[in-house]
Design a protein around this motif. Structure first.
Motif, PDB file in Angstrom:
ATOM      1  N   HIS A  73      19.648 -27.788  76.523  1.00 37.57           N
ATOM      2  CA  HIS A  73      19.231 -27.402  77.440  1.00 37.57           C
ATOM      3  C   HIS A  73      19.721 -25.564  76.828  1.00 37.57           C
ATOM      4  CE1 HIS A  73      16.409 -24.636  79.607  1.00 37.57           C
ATOM      5  NE2 HIS A  73      17.180 -23.661  79.876  1.00 37.57           N
ATOM      6  N   THR A  79      12.815 -22.758  81.853  1.00 41.79           N
ATOM      7  CA  THR A  79      11.745 -23.265  82.359  1.00 41.79           C
ATOM      8  C   THR A  79      11.105 -23.490  83.175  1.00 41.79           C
ATOM      9  OG1 THR A  79      13.554 -24.534  84.151  1.00 41.79           O
ATOM     10  CG2 THR A  79      12.957 -25.343  81.924  1.00 41.79           C
ATOM     11  N   HIS A  80       9.043 -23.864  83.333  1.00 36.89           N
ATOM     12  CA  HIS A  80       8.605 -23.775  84.060  1.00 36.89           C
ATOM     13  C   HIS A  80       8.471 -24.163  85.310  1.00 36.89           C
ATOM     14  CE1 HIS A  80       8.026 -21.038  80.288  1.00 36.89           C
ATOM     15  NE2 HIS A  80       8.317 -22.059  79.731  1.00 36.89           N
ATOM     16  N   ILE A  81       9.007 -24.997  85.938  1.00 42.40           N
ATOM     17  CA  ILE A  81       8.983 -26.411  86.844  1.00 42.40           C
ATOM     18  C   ILE A  81       8.155 -25.727  88.242  1.00 42.40           C
ATOM     19  CG2 ILE A  81      10.653 -27.916  88.459  1.00 42.40           C
ATOM     20  CD1 ILE A  81      10.012 -29.110  85.354  1.00 42.40           C
ATOM     21  N   ASP A 284       6.401 -27.081  76.644  1.00 39.78           N
ATOM     22  CA  ASP A 284       7.715 -27.552  76.877  1.00 39.78           C
ATOM     23  C   ASP A 284       8.505 -28.529  76.975  1.00 39.78           C
ATOM     24  OD1 ASP A 284      10.702 -25.952  76.827  1.00 39.78           O
ATOM     25  OD2 ASP A 284      10.013 -26.171  78.973  1.00 39.78           O
ATOM     26  N   ASP A 286      11.504 -28.971  78.137  1.00 40.31           N
ATOM     27  CA  ASP A 286      12.021 -29.407  79.790  1.00 40.31           C
ATOM     28  C   ASP A 286      11.332 -29.008  80.775  1.00 40.31           C
ATOM     29  OD1 ASP A 286      14.467 -29.064  77.454  1.00 40.31           O
ATOM     30  OD2 ASP A 286      14.635 -27.054  77.316  1.00 40.31           O
ATOM     31  N   THR A 287      10.228 -28.237  80.430  1.00 33.36           N
ATOM     32  CA  THR A 287       9.611 -28.788  82.296  1.00 33.36           C
ATOM     33  C   THR A 287       8.426 -30.064  82.540  1.00 33.36           C
ATOM     34  OG1 THR A 287       8.776 -26.181  81.132  1.00 33.36           O
ATOM     35  CG2 THR A 287       7.852 -27.231  82.590  1.00 33.36           C
ATOM     36  N   TYR A 288       7.894 -30.348  81.089  1.00 35.69           N
ATOM     37  CA  TYR A 288       6.811 -31.922  81.594  1.00 35.69           C
ATOM     38  C   TYR A 288       7.180 -33.529  81.501  1.00 35.69           C
ATOM     39  CZ  TYR A 288       6.957 -33.211  76.559  1.00 35.69           C
ATOM     40  OH  TYR A 288       7.118 -33.771  75.051  1.00 35.69           O
ATOM     41  N   SER A 291       8.721 -32.398  85.103  1.00 41.06           N
ATOM     42  CA  SER A 291       6.819 -32.113  85.961  1.00 41.06           C
ATOM     43  C   SER A 291       5.859 -33.039  85.994  1.00 41.06           C
ATOM     44  CB  SER A 291       6.710 -30.421  85.474  1.00 41.06           C
ATOM     45  OG  SER A 291       6.187 -30.880  84.133  1.00 41.06           O
ATOM     46  N   THR A 396       0.769 -28.791  84.273  1.00 48.88           N
ATOM     47  CA  THR A 396       2.058 -28.468  84.518  1.00 48.88           C
ATOM     48  C   THR A 396       1.270 -27.725  83.061  1.00 48.88           C
ATOM     49  OG1 THR A 396       3.825 -31.025  84.867  1.00 48.88           O
ATOM     50  CG2 THR A 396       3.588 -30.035  82.538  1.00 48.88           C
ATOM     51  N   CYS A 400       2.744 -23.905  82.055  1.00 49.64           N
ATOM     52  CA  CYS A 400       3.263 -23.690  80.575  1.00 49.64           C
ATOM     53  C   CYS A 400       2.708 -22.644  79.674  1.00 49.64           C
ATOM     54  CB  CYS A 400       3.652 -24.676  79.624  1.00 49.64           C
ATOM     55  SG  CYS A 400       4.688 -26.007  80.079  1.00 49.64           S
TER      56      CYS A 400
END
Length: 406
Positions: A73, A79-81, A284, A286-288, A291, A396, A400
């Protein structure tokens, strides 16, 4: 058959429309179950192999992908956690509250009979939360073997942050491992039409739907509440976040994630399917990568509905007076408890005695309610898993896409 013809057929299958292939598998499975139940039961082995393969690859996928994503990363990349977690919590609470409203509008009673349930139910919310905390610090090897996703996420995040200080060569090796596991997952997911063919033939031939007729009213309340969440409240939440028409995304998630989840009846087994869908949606990574496995553990709107509706059905059966405020308290407990339900078939049913304890319902009667839940499991648990798993991707994707609008 020549090797060229065979390779051409395989290539066409792998590049074909997977949803259309699944529908064809469904139809063929139902036809086989009706025409030859004995052959259908044998064909069920194909479905078991498919689910086994999904469950086998999912823990490794989560561990490697999360670790590689965090290690590689970029510090400036967001990120969108956080919004996904908020959606998970709000969605589960709304689902439980909706179940209360449906139970009051369409009250249901049960024909309770003695039935043996082998599993042990938790005794309180504290036990559920205690289990979650201890799962976080589970031995990483044991977490991988037992598919403990909370433990896998904890260790993957820790190792990922540690490896951010590693050499570029180490990070490249991790990314190559992640790409390799993703490739294997793609192959397994492409076997979904064949796997679902086996699952549906076995289910229809072995169980049938005669046992469900006596519980048709209860099933309508359960599935009606789940459809309301899937087609009304979830789209509203997505619209609030994205300010765009949510239904194309809603229907895509239901079609490409919900169908396989319906037949595997396991949020954990559907993790590879959801990861593959997120990749196709160009979300993304890094997000999914975080999540989706997290959602398989804590995003349990369908489970909250099951716990609430069946508990209130038991309350009605026993003529226990309950006001709306107490029922809403039940929905909160159901929402919290649902986060601790396992990502396997029937996991939410074992939390019904916990909710029943709020109304001083004896444990032996509560376990009879659990037994009723297992009878309904052919449809109830399938619909519950389809809602839970498709919502993981939906929320998710919403988070995003909201970030892309900024």
């Amino acid at each position: 058959m020549s090797s060229n013809v065979f390779s051409t057929m395989v290539r066409r299958y792998m590049n074909g429309n997977i949803v259309l292939q699944i529908v064809i598998g469904l139809i063929c499975g139902i036809v086989l179950a009706v025409v030859s139940p004995e052959a259908a039961r044998s064909a069920g082995l194909v479905g078991e192999i498919f689910v086994k393969a999904l469950k086998a690859i999912a823990p490794l996928l989560v561990f490697i992908l999360v670790m590689a994503s965090i290690a590689n990363h970029q510090k400036a990349r967001e990120t969108h956690i956080k919004p996904v977690l908020v959606l998970y919590m709000v969605g589960t609470l709304i689902a439980a509250t909706t179940a209360v409203i449906f139970s009051f509008l369409f009250p249901t009673e049960l024909n309770l009979v003695a039935a043996e349930v082998s599993q042990t139910a938790p005794e309180g919310v504290g036990e559920v939360l205690n289990t979650l905390i201890f799962n976080m610090v589970d031995n990483p090897v044991n977490a991988l073997v037992t598919a403990n996703y909370i433990g896998l996420l904890t260790w993957a995040v820790g190792l990922g942050f540690g490896l951010r200080h590693g050499s570029d060569t180490t990070k490249n090796v991790l990314q190559n491992m992640a790409d390799s596991v993703t490739f294997v997952v793609t192959i397994v997911v492409r076997m979904a039409p064949i796997g679902i063919f086996g699952l549906v033939t076995s289910t229809v031939a072995t169980t049938g739907f005669d046992a469900l007729l006596g519980y048709s009213h209860l099933l309508m309340v359960l599935i009606g509440a789940m459809l309301f969440i899937a087609l009304v409240t979830n789209p509203i939440l997505v619209f609030i976040l994205t300010r765009s028409n949510p239904y194309p995304l809603v229907f895509k998630c239901l079609k490409e994630s919900g169908i396989t989840a319906f037949f595997t009846r396991s949020s954990a087994a559907n993790i590879p399917v959801n990861m593959s869908l997120c990749q196709r949606l160009k979300l993304d990574e890094d997000t999914y990568s975080v999540s989706i496995p997290l959602g398989a553990t804590i995003n349990m709107g369908g489970a909250a509905i099951t716990i609430t509706v069946l508990t209130l059905a038991a309350v009605n059966t026993l003529d226990i007076p309950v006001d709306f405020a107490t029922a809403i308290l039940l929905s909160v407990i159901a929402a919290v408890s649902a986060c601790g339900s396992s990502g396997v078939a029937g996991g939410s049913l074992l939390l019904i005695p916990l909710a029943c304890s709020l109304f001083n319902i004896p444990n032996d009667i509560a376990m009879q309610v659990v037994a009723v839940g297992f009878i309904l499991g052919v449809l109830q648990d399938s619909a519950e898993t389809a809602l839970n798993s498709s919502t993981d991707v939906l929320f998710t994707a919403a988070a995003c896409r909201r970030a892309e609008r900024k």
